[in-house]
Write a protein that holds these residues in place. Sequence first.
Motif, short mmCIF file in Angstrom:
data_model
loop_
_atom_site.label_atom_id
_atom_site.label_comp_id
_atom_site.label_asym_id
_atom_site.label_seq_id
_atom_site.Cartn_x
_atom_site.Cartn_y
_atom_site.Cartn_z
N ILE A 126 11.26 -1.78 91.21
CA ILE A 126 12.07 -0.57 91.05
C ILE A 126 12.41 0.00 92.42
O ILE A 126 11.53 0.18 93.27
CB ILE A 126 11.32 0.48 90.19
CG1 ILE A 126 10.93 -0.11 88.83
CG2 ILE A 126 12.19 1.71 90.00
CD1 ILE A 126 10.20 0.85 87.92
N ASP A 127 13.69 0.32 92.61
CA ASP A 127 14.13 0.84 93.91
C ASP A 127 13.71 2.29 94.12
O ASP A 127 13.32 2.67 95.23
CB ASP A 127 15.66 0.72 94.02
CG ASP A 127 16.13 -0.72 93.96
OD1 ASP A 127 15.78 -1.49 94.88
OD2 ASP A 127 16.81 -1.09 92.99
N LYS A 128 13.80 3.09 93.07
CA LYS A 128 13.38 4.49 93.15
C LYS A 128 12.56 4.83 91.91
O LYS A 128 13.00 4.59 90.78
CB LYS A 128 14.57 5.44 93.24
CG LYS A 128 15.34 5.36 94.56
CD LYS A 128 14.53 5.91 95.70
CE LYS A 128 15.37 6.08 96.98
NZ LYS A 128 15.92 4.83 97.49
N ILE A 129 11.36 5.37 92.13
CA ILE A 129 10.48 5.82 91.04
C ILE A 129 10.37 7.33 91.16
O ILE A 129 9.76 7.85 92.11
CB ILE A 129 9.10 5.16 91.12
CG1 ILE A 129 9.23 3.63 91.19
CG2 ILE A 129 8.24 5.56 89.93
CD1 ILE A 129 7.98 2.93 91.65
N ILE A 130 10.96 8.05 90.22
CA ILE A 130 11.08 9.50 90.32
C ILE A 130 10.06 10.19 89.43
O ILE A 130 9.94 9.88 88.25
CB ILE A 130 12.50 9.94 89.92
CG1 ILE A 130 13.55 9.23 90.79
CG2 ILE A 130 12.65 11.46 90.04
CD1 ILE A 130 14.97 9.41 90.29
N PHE A 131 9.32 11.12 90.03
CA PHE A 131 8.38 11.96 89.28
C PHE A 131 8.88 13.39 89.33
O PHE A 131 9.66 13.77 90.21
CB PHE A 131 6.98 11.88 89.89
CG PHE A 131 6.32 10.52 89.75
CD1 PHE A 131 5.53 10.22 88.65
CD2 PHE A 131 6.50 9.54 90.71
CE1 PHE A 131 4.93 8.99 88.51
CE2 PHE A 131 5.90 8.29 90.58
CZ PHE A 131 5.12 8.02 89.47
N LEU A 132 8.40 14.20 88.40
CA LEU A 132 8.83 15.60 88.35
C LEU A 132 7.91 16.53 89.12
O LEU A 132 8.33 17.62 89.50
CB LEU A 132 8.95 16.07 86.90
CG LEU A 132 9.94 15.31 86.01
CD1 LEU A 132 10.08 16.01 84.66
CD2 LEU A 132 11.30 15.16 86.68
N ASN A 133 6.66 16.14 89.31
CA ASN A 133 5.73 17.00 90.06
C ASN A 133 4.92 16.17 91.04
O ASN A 133 4.91 14.94 90.98
CB ASN A 133 4.81 17.77 89.10
CG ASN A 133 3.91 16.85 88.29
OD1 ASN A 133 3.06 16.15 88.83
ND2 ASN A 133 4.07 16.86 86.96
#
Length: 382
Positions: free
Chosen positions: A153-160
């Motif tokens: 995965i190129d970008k792994i986005i979390f919310l916190n």
Amino acid sequence: MKNKNIFFVGTTASNLYLFRKDFIVSCINKGYQVYALVSEYDDTWLEKIKSLGAVVITYELSRSGLNPFHDLKTLFQLKKIFSTYQPDIVFSFFTKPVIYGSFAARLSNVPNVVGMIEGLGSPFTEHPQGQLFKMKLVQFFQVSLYRVVFPFIDKIIFLNEDDPKDLVVSKKIYHRKNAIQVLGGIGLNLEDYPYSPWDISSNISFVIVARLLVEKGIYEYLAAAKIVKEKYPNVYFKIIGSLDTQNPSGLTQDELDNVIQSGVIEYKGFTNQIAEELKNSSVFVLPSYREGVPRSTQEAMAIGRPVITTDVPGCRDTVIDGVNGFLTPKWDVNALANKMMYFIEHPEQINIMGQESYKMARDKFDAEKVNIKLLRIMDICN
């Protein structure tokens, strides 16, 4: 030159429309053709998604099932779709879509693969009696699959900030350099939740907006409401949300009926008029055990309501203790009741702290600002 394609891989059509609507429009405005993949749907929600200008594709996914053959079927189905359409970006959210959508995208040589982990969910949520063996087993399998897919995965986005620490760092999951990103809340259109000061001539009322599950703190809310109601009988307690009778950790129909008959709470059920319900309530309460960044709290803040929530991942991102509300220890019914009584005894603080909530919502949770940040993270430029 043809438009670039971006594929949104989600689960329920209603969720995708309600929580991704503004970002879908942002991507279309950037010149992308948007494809929305959903596994649970009805014609009404499919038409709503299409009305945004997106193309809808349905696929099969068992959200909570543990059958590996069903999951493999999903993987190959997604691979076939991606190989056919050759998307430029695949953007998946929620656990299974991130795992199987991202893996299928990489197998199909998609150049830009993005996954959003909106919260670690039940397998990573602590309970006062400890975690069930089934949840420990689910966590083990989830982590094992994340180990497989995260390197692709190129970008792994979390919310916190807590979630990547508890998942990626704690479990030592390998990932690409600079892949981990923290977005904050997914945001909301502030025009849909206009600021509205609380009417000080009204009786004080507390409201929770959530599915009626243990992990949302529904039992703590009910217990605290009972304590407060005995001392202040004219105070109202509302619950907005649906029963989940298929979930073993949910409030049962009998339990709900008994609480309603006791007169402690007013049960509103599920409603599409959340903004109006929040406007007619004094203080928002969410004693959750863990969240990504709860949207219901953001909605209450935008309208200008103080928040009482727990000092746990996700929830603590919405409150500055003593400024726009209060943080209480998880599972602590007495602490929750005491903070409720604070607003009853200091009603002038409702609008004072509510104003601070509104300022925070405007600064941190405005969908326009959040979407600009998300576009940059995903390398979607002008």
